[in-house]
Design an enzyme around this catalytic site. Structure first.
Site, short mmCIF file in Angstrom:
data_model
loop_
_atom_site.label_atom_id
_atom_site.label_comp_id
_atom_site.label_asym_id
_atom_site.label_seq_id
_atom_site.Cartn_x
_atom_site.Cartn_y
_atom_site.Cartn_z
N ASN A 148 24.56 91.20 -63.08
CA ASN A 148 25.30 90.20 -64.71
C ASN A 148 26.11 90.56 -65.05
O ASN A 148 26.13 92.25 -64.81
CB ASN A 148 24.41 88.80 -64.89
N ASP A 166 17.31 85.46 -64.35
CA ASP A 166 16.12 84.62 -64.45
C ASP A 166 15.46 84.52 -63.20
O ASP A 166 14.14 84.56 -63.32
CB ASP A 166 17.07 83.10 -64.54
N PRO A 177 9.41 87.05 -65.02
CA PRO A 177 8.45 86.63 -66.59
C PRO A 177 8.99 86.32 -67.19
O PRO A 177 11.01 87.25 -67.70
CB PRO A 177 7.38 88.11 -66.66
N ASP A 178 9.78 85.81 -68.47
CA ASP A 178 10.53 85.42 -69.31
C ASP A 178 10.13 86.73 -70.74
O ASP A 178 8.92 86.75 -71.37
CB ASP A 178 10.06 84.64 -70.88
O1 C5P Z 1 17.11 81.90 -71.16
P1 C5P Z 1 17.99 82.63 -71.91
O2 C5P Z 1 18.31 83.73 -70.52
O3 C5P Z 1 19.85 82.11 -71.65
O4 C5P Z 1 17.15 83.45 -72.65
C1 C5P Z 1 18.17 84.50 -73.28
C2 C5P Z 1 17.29 84.70 -74.16
O5 C5P Z 1 15.76 85.56 -73.12
C3 C5P Z 1 17.29 86.80 -74.59
O6 C5P Z 1 16.74 86.99 -75.53
C4 C5P Z 1 17.22 87.57 -73.52
O7 C5P Z 1 16.91 88.73 -73.68
C5 C5P Z 1 15.64 86.30 -72.91
N1 C5P Z 1 14.86 86.62 -71.44
C6 C5P Z 1 14.34 87.18 -71.13
N2 C5P Z 1 13.21 87.77 -70.17
C7 C5P Z 1 13.90 86.75 -69.50
C8 C5P Z 1 14.92 85.67 -69.76
C9 C5P Z 1 15.94 86.16 -70.84
O8 C5P Z 1 14.22 88.22 -72.60
N3 C5P Z 1 13.73 86.99 -68.10
#
Ligand code: C5P
Length: 405
Positions: free
Chosen positions: A211, A279, A306-307
């Site tokens: 990205n 994602d 993973p988030d």
């Molecule tokens: O869900 P989204 O990507 O919009 O969320 C953004 C926040 O989540 C940011 O702080 C990003 O660094 C974190 N994030 C993460 N791991 C992911 C997706 C997002 O730490 N896989």
């Protein structure tokens, strides 16, 4: 101003007419209990007498890099090592340009390149030199590297012009020195983790899903945390930025690597997730480059990454005291950020508008809304360094006051 008591200030005097105020500046710093050692450039010595500076500072004044006796007694490295803060006053357009571009052709510029201490500059120059895009660009570079600035102010000048470029008055410089020394300690002993940049998810050995994140905001936050004395681990995806000095940088490519590097950095007091983590990743990246041709359309099976933010925020016993996430949105910025804060379990969300019109991705400015349990604070459009400074100021207040939720 007790911040100055017992501190050692290294004052670099470059060749601006405002150098005549330096003996007064030295006297005021010493009155607050700090020791001052002066380094004067060749041009500076034309404008203020090194003898006067030696008399008011009570210390030998250093002027020439190539003085063998000086280097034997106290070399340029030791000069900066033995200081708590380096102050450049007056800072001419010339010395700011040299600092910005890493020139080191005399004692002053050599020690400024060699120092790992905080540096405060008090610019002083003719209004046209101040307004010149070269000077302004140099100052942006210097600020990005964490250099502190006091002044200039507007007023009549020695060159009979009127405008911006007068050096801040000695008392203002003393206040800025006190602020720098005070601030420098606000996060001492605090461990911080910052994620920054994009992640690259391999499709095959040469292609990836990525990205447009530049990493500028995350890196600025890491620098601002370190500037306040925090011990920072910066986990960075692939970016075109230099590693900030004084920070442990872990370079990663994929989201899985980023998560592993974050886990390895725990425990920390504060985590700021500014990375734009992909994602999705390819479930089975091809081991060989996928060939085109034959009218075949390759299939890409994706699995969710993973988030990292949610993982850190869930953390149990090793949860950082403060977990800050970002929300890059193109519409309904605040509403989406509120929902994201709840879904991810983090304490604060810094929400920003990344629609093409906002120019946030890759740009130097950011318009953000800070979403916390207390509500929403909308900030004006600021430079990414300023967003970082403001956020980190709030982090220091929250950790200091024990208020993390
Ligand atoms: O869900 P989204 O990507 O919009 O969320 C953004 C926040 O989540 C940011 O702080 C990003 O660094 C974190 N994030 C993460 N791991 C992911 C997706 C997002 O730490 N896989």
């Amino acid at each position: 101003m007790s911040e100055l008591a017992g501190k050692r200030i290294l004052l670099v005097v470059s060749g601006g007419i405002a150098a005549y105020k330096c003996p007064d500046l030295v006297r005021r710093i010493r009155e607050r209990g700090a020791a001052v050692r002066c380094v004067v450039t060749r041009a500076g010595a034309q404008l203020v007498s090194p003898l006067a500076l030696a008399a008011v500072s009570g210390e030998k004044v250093h002027t020439d890099l190539f003085s063998l006796t000086d280097e034997a007694e106290i070399g340029h490295i030791r000069l900066s090592r033995e200081a708590d803060l380096v102050v450049v006053a007056p800072a001419t357009a010339d010395i700011l340009a040299k600092m910005a571009h890493g020139l080191a052709d005399d004692l002053a510029t050599t020690l400024l390149l060699a120092t790992d201490k905080r540096v405060l500059v008090a610019p002083a120059m003719n209004v046209r030199m101040w307004e010149h895009p070269a000077t302004q660009a140099n100052l942006v570079l210097l600020r990005q590297r964490g250099i502190l600035q006091v002044g200039p102010t507007e007023g009549p000048m020695a060159c009979n012009e009127f405008g911006m470029g007068r050096m801040a008055e000695p008392e203002e410089i003393v206040a800025a020195i006190a602020g720098a020394l005070r601030e420098g300690r606000a996060l001492a002993g605090v461990k911080a983790l910052v994620t920054s940049g994009p992640t690259y998810e391999a499709i095959d050995p040469v292609r990836f899903i990525g990205n447009r994140s530049s990493g500028k905001q995350g890196h600025a936050i890491a620098r601002a945390l370190a500037g306040l004395g925090a011990e920072v681990t910066l986990v960075s995806g692939p970016v075109a930025l230099a590693d900030p000095p004084g920070i442990r940088v872990v370079h990663v490519e994929s989201a899985l690597d980023m998560l592993a590097a974050c886990r390895a950095a725990l425990p920390v007091d504060v985590a700021v997730c500014a990375a734009a983590v992909a994602d999705w990743r390819s479930e089975t990246p091809a081991e060989q480059k996928i060939k085109k041709g034959g009218g075949r359309r390759p299939e890409l099976a994706l699995v969710e990454n993973p988030d990292i933010l949610a993982t850190l925020a869930a953390g149990g016993a090793s949860r950082p005291r403060l977990v800050v996430g970002f929300a890059a949105e193109t519409s309904d910025v605040v509403e989406n950020a509120r929902a994201k804060r709840a879904a991810k379990g983090c304490d604060w969300i810094v929400a920003n508008d990344v629609s093409a019109a906002a120019g946030t991705f890759g740009g130097d400015a950011n318009t953000v809304h800070l979403v916390t349990a207390e509500g929403v604070d909308s900030w004006p459009r600021l430079g990414k360094d300023e967003v970082a400074a403001r956020l980190v100021g709030l982090v220091a207040a929250a950790l200091g006051g024990g208020r993390t939720r």
